[in-house]
Design a protein around this motif. Structure first.
Motif, mmCIF file in Angstrom:
data_model
loop_
_atom_site.group_PDB
_atom_site.id
_atom_site.type_symbol
_atom_site.label_atom_id
_atom_site.label_comp_id
_atom_site.label_asym_id
_atom_site.label_seq_id
_atom_site.Cartn_x
_atom_site.Cartn_y
_atom_site.Cartn_z
ATOM 1 N N GLU A 6 0.993 -1.140 -0.087
ATOM 2 C CA GLU A 6 -0.144 0.204 0.054
ATOM 3 C C GLU A 6 0.960 1.291 -0.116
ATOM 4 O O GLU A 6 0.629 2.179 -0.858
ATOM 5 C CB GLU A 6 -1.026 0.066 1.210
ATOM 6 C CG GLU A 6 -1.715 1.437 1.369
ATOM 7 C CD GLU A 6 -2.201 1.531 2.905
ATOM 8 O OE1 GLU A 6 -2.515 2.615 3.021
ATOM 9 O OE2 GLU A 6 -2.282 0.578 3.480
ATOM 10 N N MET A 7 1.743 1.556 0.658
ATOM 11 C CA MET A 7 2.670 2.501 1.115
ATOM 12 C C MET A 7 3.563 2.746 -0.420
ATOM 13 O O MET A 7 3.670 3.913 -0.949
ATOM 14 C CB MET A 7 3.615 2.478 2.208
ATOM 15 C CG MET A 7 2.851 2.219 3.680
ATOM 16 S SD MET A 7 1.571 3.598 3.727
ATOM 17 C CE MET A 7 2.580 4.995 3.811
ATOM 18 N N LEU A 8 4.024 1.645 -0.806
ATOM 19 C CA LEU A 8 4.746 1.664 -2.085
ATOM 20 C C LEU A 8 4.248 2.161 -3.156
ATOM 21 O O LEU A 8 4.439 2.997 -4.048
ATOM 22 C CB LEU A 8 5.648 0.239 -2.131
ATOM 23 C CG LEU A 8 6.609 0.099 -3.380
ATOM 24 C CD1 LEU A 8 7.699 1.247 -3.121
ATOM 25 C CD2 LEU A 8 7.139 -1.225 -3.469
ATOM 26 N N LEU A 9 2.881 1.428 -3.410
ATOM 27 C CA LEU A 9 2.054 1.740 -4.576
ATOM 28 C C LEU A 9 1.491 3.107 -4.384
ATOM 29 O O LEU A 9 1.205 3.758 -5.478
ATOM 30 C CB LEU A 9 0.934 0.623 -4.796
ATOM 31 C CG LEU A 9 1.433 -0.779 -5.089
ATOM 32 C CD1 LEU A 9 0.294 -1.784 -4.993
ATOM 33 C CD2 LEU A 9 2.261 -0.742 -6.247
ATOM 34 N N SER A 10 1.149 3.514 -3.316
ATOM 35 C CA SER A 10 0.517 4.801 -3.212
ATOM 36 C C SER A 10 1.632 6.010 -3.494
ATOM 37 O O SER A 10 1.168 7.005 -3.878
ATOM 38 C CB SER A 10 0.012 4.933 -1.726
ATOM 39 O OG SER A 10 -1.062 4.146 -1.382
ATOM 40 N N GLU A 11 2.963 5.669 -3.207
ATOM 41 C CA GLU A 11 3.735 6.607 -3.548
ATOM 42 C C GLU A 11 4.076 6.569 -5.093
ATOM 43 O O GLU A 11 4.501 7.415 -5.559
ATOM 44 C CB GLU A 11 5.087 6.431 -2.830
ATOM 45 C CG GLU A 11 6.256 7.251 -3.150
ATOM 46 C CD GLU A 11 7.597 6.725 -2.447
ATOM 47 O OE1 GLU A 11 8.484 6.954 -2.903
ATOM 48 O OE2 GLU A 11 7.412 6.215 -1.116
ATOM 49 N N MET A 12 4.277 5.429 -5.735
ATOM 50 C CA MET A 12 4.578 4.986 -6.890
ATOM 51 C C MET A 12 3.595 5.384 -8.215
ATOM 52 O O MET A 12 3.774 5.495 -9.228
ATOM 53 C CB MET A 12 5.206 3.720 -7.289
ATOM 54 C CG MET A 12 6.378 3.176 -6.412
ATOM 55 S SD MET A 12 7.758 4.065 -6.428
ATOM 56 C CE MET A 12 8.238 3.842 -8.192
ATOM 57 N N PHE A 13 2.312 5.259 -7.686
ATOM 58 C CA PHE A 13 1.443 5.509 -8.670
ATOM 59 C C PHE A 13 1.343 6.917 -8.998
ATOM 60 O O PHE A 13 1.293 7.691 -8.104
ATOM 61 C CB PHE A 13 -0.051 5.156 -8.320
ATOM 62 C CG PHE A 13 -0.507 3.697 -8.402
ATOM 63 C CD1 PHE A 13 0.162 2.797 -9.240
ATOM 64 C CD2 PHE A 13 -1.552 3.168 -7.593
ATOM 65 C CE1 PHE A 13 -0.116 1.586 -9.073
ATOM 66 C CE2 PHE A 13 -1.662 1.821 -7.514
ATOM 67 C CZ PHE A 13 -0.966 0.830 -8.427
ATOM 68 N N SER A 14 1.151 7.281 -10.211
ATOM 69 C CA SER A 14 1.023 8.534 -10.666
ATOM 70 C C SER A 14 -0.167 9.274 -10.155
ATOM 71 O O SER A 14 -1.271 8.446 -9.935
ATOM 72 C CB SER A 14 1.153 8.665 -12.183
ATOM 73 O OG SER A 14 -0.051 8.227 -12.692
#
Length: 128
Positions: free
Chosen positions: A99-107
């Motif tokens: 969640e943390m990684l994808l929240s940061e990596m999604f545009s």
């Protein structure tokens, strides 16, 4: 040795992020029965911000849309990745990291597309 975050920030990592995003959209359109916002959301006596239950996603109504998008990412991560660990505690740890990684990596474009699946109004649909 590269970390997972280093890999995801690379050109090929961006392809992985895009693939996960497309899988999330596919799940929301074809597999998840619905996304519901519930006022004062509780499940089995616990206050929750989100829950994946029987192919439905429930979200706490009284939260900001930006935060609910992050919760939606969390619940979709459960949907896609949960069965790869044996214990619920291990699953939750992995999903929180995702969640943390994808929240940061999604545009911002990707986050906006996901947030369109979050209803504006509360629902009477509750998990049973």
């Amino acid at each position: 040795m590269d970390t997972a975050e280093d890999i995801l920030r690379s050109a090929s990592g961006k392809d992985i992020i895009e693939l996960i995003f497309k899988k999330f959209i596919y799940c929301l359109k074809k597999e998840i029965v619905g996304v519901y916002r519930i006022k004062n959301f509780k499940f089995r006596g616990k206050d929750l911000d989100g829950l994946l239950y029987e192919e439905k996603i429930y979200l706490e109504h009284y939260r900001a849309r930006k935060y609910l998008t992050q919760v939606l990412i969390h619940e979709l991560s459960h949907y896609i990745f949960d069965n790869y660990r044996k214990s619920e505690k291990q699953n939750e740890k992995i999903v929180c990291q995702l969640e943390m990684l994808l929240s940061e990596m999604f545009s911002e474009r990707q986050k906006a597309a996901l947030s369109k699946f979050i209803p504006r109004h509360a629902s009477n649909e509750v998990p049973k």
